[in-house]
Design an enzyme around this catalytic site. Structure first.
Site, PDB file in Angstrom:
ATOM      1  N   ASP A 489      14.636  -0.049  -1.668  1.00 35.65           N
ATOM      2  CA  ASP A 489      15.049  -0.905  -2.785  1.00 35.65           C
ATOM      3  C   ASP A 489      14.049  -0.940  -3.925  1.00 35.65           C
ATOM      4  O   ASP A 489      14.388  -1.270  -5.063  1.00 35.65           O
ATOM      5  CB  ASP A 489      15.168  -2.355  -2.274  1.00 35.65           C
ATOM      6  CG  ASP A 489      16.501  -2.624  -1.618  1.00 35.65           C
ATOM      7  OD1 ASP A 489      17.495  -2.047  -2.054  1.00 35.65           O
ATOM      8  OD2 ASP A 489      16.517  -3.445  -0.677  1.00 35.65           O
TER       9      ASP A 489
HETATM   10  C1  GLC Z   1      14.786  -4.237   3.184  1.00 35.34           C
HETATM   11  C2  GLC Z   1      16.241  -4.218   2.819  1.00 35.34           C
HETATM   12  C3  GLC Z   1      16.863  -2.873   3.104  1.00 35.34           C
HETATM   13  C4  GLC Z   1      16.047  -1.780   2.470  1.00 35.34           C
HETATM   14  C5  GLC Z   1      14.597  -1.863   2.906  1.00 35.34           C
HETATM   15  C6  GLC Z   1      13.711  -0.863   2.222  1.00 35.34           C
HETATM   16  O1  GLC Z   1      14.654  -4.176   4.564  1.00 35.34           O
HETATM   17  O2  GLC Z   1      16.949  -5.202   3.521  1.00 35.34           O
HETATM   18  O3  GLC Z   1      18.183  -2.844   2.644  1.00 35.34           O
HETATM   19  O4  GLC Z   1      16.602  -0.548   2.805  1.00 35.34           O
HETATM   20  O5  GLC Z   1      14.097  -3.151   2.613  1.00 35.34           O
HETATM   21  O6  GLC Z   1      13.513  -1.163   0.877  1.00 35.34           O
END
Ligand code: GLC
Length: 799
Positions: A489
């Site tokens: 993210d």
């Molecule tokens: C968090 C989010 C997930 C994402 C991960 C890496 O765990 O919930 O959706 O893929 O971070 O950023």
């Protein structure tokens, strides 16, 4: 072969009780609240080892029952509390330690599957409270949780006691409850009826309630009247004086406090049953209460809950030489997988249940850890999640379970950047193919599921649209455009150019294409299968041509086409996930894959797991966005992101490197961490992240429970280290266990047949020889047995 595993190691705050399958916490002052979940995905909530936590019905944002003050002081309040007051001395305490926090003579919390039991004793009185939610069914219109309290006089003299319960009701819309204080505090009131305190408004039927089986001596329905001025929950005036107010709350803050008087002779005990719930039909409360006050019915409900969990855990059990691995795979990892299936990243000790809803990529991945045991629930989750896909193939990033309303999540904060994520829809393809391999339920592909923006398609059509979206949204190299981000993210490299690309997503796309091709072959759609294999070969060639950096793969390309995650950069030279996915996506040649994984070992490995990238950013860099908002060593910025560690385990095992796979697995295995004052979070479940080597709190875990780590470490350990993998053609067994293991045993149910697997090491290699019911089998796939077969004995020799 005998599999002798020593017991799991204890830490300073608790231990795992293998017989009871409970995690036993021996001190209330754990480094963070060590929580558990009540309920099975509908009514329920979280409960900590000191009774802290809250409840809700199906949706913690839109149908909240009680309040919890996240990140407050004192920590972990309020909760499901009981005060015990001695009427002769005026002294009072709580068997859950909180909220009085008076030191106890004895204390123990046992977190089990869907229930928690806390016992405390002081000055010759012992009290134990069991919290659980009866399994769904009986009380659909009036769901509730039970608190079964038992008090024993263990001392030599008669005791006159009063008990006071405490829960703090929330307005059902939990966001308004916290943000629109004037309104929410004017509209919610409470009253006493039928041994219950009922809290609600005049304009909604929704009523939260707290009741006791036995008529109380008195009650208090108003928080300020209960606590008193200048006081807090440690010394509320009602408990200090021992006198309930016998008044509800006309407005403000409603609480459920019922007072009972108990006189106990030496050795005598008394049980009281309480229930907390929410209903749109308050007339049902007396009936529900009468039922659970009957000790037999309450016990039956608890037995039904336990039986459900026994069945859930019983479909796949293992016996390896590693006790921590056994405890995780047989109990807590599976419990965590079910919890993520139910709650995605929505509600935990870190996720407040106000904002995040159910993540699309998260829900899809969470099904991977549960489809072997609750395939129906996993299929339902997939179907519900496919319904947030748009007709063009991309999907909302999240949705709310009660309303089905979707949203772009984080992307909404930057409307000028892409509002879609490159991976969400592809995870749904990968998870749906996995579901088909597990269940053989090909009819699922024909189910009609709506698109979020109108129209309907079968699940198979949804999958085709997902592939089409990625193909239609590619950047200058021909790689998938990254959109707002991919799985990470915080990697935001497209600032409106529409040109930034994700190397990792290209690898994920390759996996999705291969899974789909495999499915199409199985369905006899050979042309489709060939088309998907061609697309995969094209994409893999593009990755190999533009993203190989000499000893590892680049991570992405930015707005200007410059690579991210390559040699020579000041920050972020190497990123973990494209190395692991070069194997998972079957993109890299074996030589490149081995080199990429060697780079992972050389640059990212630590005793607490693999760091996400190296070297971390040291201050904000718009070029990559979110990652660089974290300090070095935290989360995606060079922290140990446990979810991504699972992919390295898969990659190592797929390369036949059992020792590496197991080393990566042990490094992040929470039960293996006995240094609780460093680790801080619950040792029985995975946390999302652990601070990396460049962080001052290296080794400290954060964000326990709701993480894709649950499903992926389960998949990594069972399907890749133990090598027991469902395929369309039958169960495959190809272990990649460490050389030091003499073998393992497993009981694995697959499509209604019980496979009893015995694996024995007979040499240091990874060659596998299978015998099924005594007969040799070519290769590693056990053909689907004849209909009616119930048991299959599988003998595996690894040499
Ligand atoms: C968090 C989010 C997930 C994402 C991960 C890496 O765990 O919930 O959706 O893929 O971070 O950023």
């Amino acid at each position: 072969m005998t599999v002798a595993a020593p017991r799991t190691a204890a830490n300073a705050y608790g231990w795992f009780d293998e017989e009871a399958r409970e995690y036993v916490i021996t001190r209330p002052d754990t480094p963070t609240p060590w929580i558990n979940y009540l309920g099975e995905g509908r009514y329920g909530g979280i409960v900590s080892n000191t009774g802290g936590g809250f409840s809700f019905d199906r949706d913690p944002r839109n149908r909240r029952v009680t309040r919890y003050r996240y990140n407050g002081v004192p920590a972990d309040q309020p909760g499901r509390y009981i005060y015990i007051r001695d009427q002769d001395t005026g002294e009072f305490w709580s068997p859950t330690w909180q909220p009085v926090r008076r030191p106890l003579d004895a204390y123990e919390c046992r977190h089990g599957m869907g229930y928690t039991r806390i016992r405390g004793s002081l000055g010759g009185v012992e009290a134990q409270v069991l919290y659980f939610v009866p399994p769904a069914g009986a009380d659909e219109a009036c769901p509730c949780e039970i608190w079964a309290l038992r008090i024993v006089n263990t001392g030599p003299s008669t005791r006159r006691l009063r008990t006071f319960t405490y829960v703090e009701f929330s307005f059902g819309d939990a966001v308004s409850d916290q943000q629109n204080l004037d309104w929410s505090q004017h509209i919610v009131s409470s009253r006493f009826e039928h041994n219950a305190i009922l809290a609600g408004t005049r304009f909604r039927a929704e009523t939260s309630w707290f009741a006791s089986g036995e008529p109380p001596l008195g009650y208090t329905g108003d928080r300020e009247a209960f606590v008193g001025r200048g006081r807090d929950l440690a010394n509320p005036i009602v408990v200090v004086t021992g006198e309930p107010t016998n008044q509800g709350s006309p407005r403000g803050n409603s609480v459920g406090s019922l007072c009972h008087e108990i006189v106990l002779e030496p050795g005598e005990d008394r049980e009281l049953t309480f229930a907390l719930g929410v209903t749109d039909e308050p007339v049902l409360i007396p009936g529900v209460m009468a039922r659970y006050d009957d000790r037999h019915e309450a016990q039956q409900a608890f037995d039904a809950l336990r039986a459900d969990w026994d069945a859930y855990l019983g479909r796949f059990t293992v016996e390896t030489p590693d006790a921590d691995t056994n405890a995780m795979l047989n109990v807590w990892n599976q419990v965590q997988c079910r919890t993520t299936l139910y709650w995605s990243r929505f509600v935990s000790g870190y996720e407040s249940g106000l904002g995040r809803g159910m993540g699309t990529r998260d829900c899809a991945q969470d099904t991977l850890g549960t489809m072997h045991t609750v395939p129906g629930q996993a299929a339902q989750a997939l179907e519900r999640t496919w319904a947030v896909q748009f007709a063009d193939g991309h999907a909302w990033h999240l949705y709310f379970p009660l309303t089905g309303e979707g949203g772009p999540g984080l992307a909404a904060e930057r409307p000028e950047w892409p509002q879609w994520f490159s991976d969400d829809h592809l995870w749904l393809v990968i998870a749906t193919c996995a579901y088909l391999r597990e269940s053989g339920d090909t009819a699922f592909l024909d189910r009609a599921v709506p698109f979020d923006d109108g129209g309907t398609g079968t699940v198979f059509e949804h999958m085709l649209r997902a592939i089409a979206f990625t193909l239609a949204h590619r950047g200058p190299h021909g790689l998938p455009r990254i959109g707002f981000s991919d799985w990470d993210d915080t990697l935001n490299v497209d600032h409106g150019s529409g040109l930034a690309e994700s190397v990792w997503c290209a690898m994920q796309f390759c996996r999705a294409l291969l899974d789909l091709a495999d499915l199409c072959e199985h369905l006899g759609r050979t042309e489709d299968a060939a088309r998907f294999r061609d697309r995969k070969a094209e994409m893999a060639a593009i990755v190999d041509a533009c993203a190989w950096d000499g000893a590892w793969y680049a991570r992405a390309f930015d707005d200007e086409g410059r690579p991210v995650g390559v040699a020579g950069e000041t920050h972020h030279e190497v990123n973990l996930i494209p190395q692991a996915w070069s194997v998972i996506g079957e993109v890299a040649s074996r030589d490149r894959a081995l080199l990429a994984m060697a780079t992972v070992d050389a640059r990212l490995d630590t005793p607490f797991g693999l760091a996400a990238l190296d070297p971390p950013y040291d201050g904000f860099e718009l070029r990559v966005g979110g990652t660089s908002t974290y300090p070095p060593g935290a989360k995606e910025n060079g922290g140990i992101f446990c979810h991504a560690n699972a992919w390295a385990i898969v990659a190592a095992a797929a390369l036949g490197r059992g020792d590496d796979a197991y080393r990566y697995y042990r490094q992040v295995l929470p039960l293996a961490r006995t240094d609780a004052d460093c680790f801080l979070t619950e040792p029985y479940v995975y946390a999302q992240n652990i601070c990396g080597p460049t962080h001052p709190q290296f080794g400290m875990a954060r964000n326990a429970w709701l993480t894709g780590t649950a499903a992926w470490t389960y998949v990594a350990a069972t399907q890749w280290i133990l090598g027991i993998r469902p395929t369309h053609r039958g169960l495959l067994v190809a272990p990649a266990i460490p050389v030091s293991w003499p073998g393992f045993r497993a009981h694995r149910e697959f499509r209604g047949v019980a496979y009893e697997i015995q694996a024995r090491r007979d040499g240091p290699g990874d060659e596998v020889v299978l015998r099924v019911d005594g007969m040799p089998v070519d290769g590693t796939v056990i053909p689907l047995p004849a209909p009616g077969t119930r048991h299959v004995a599988v003998d595996v020799v690894i040499r």
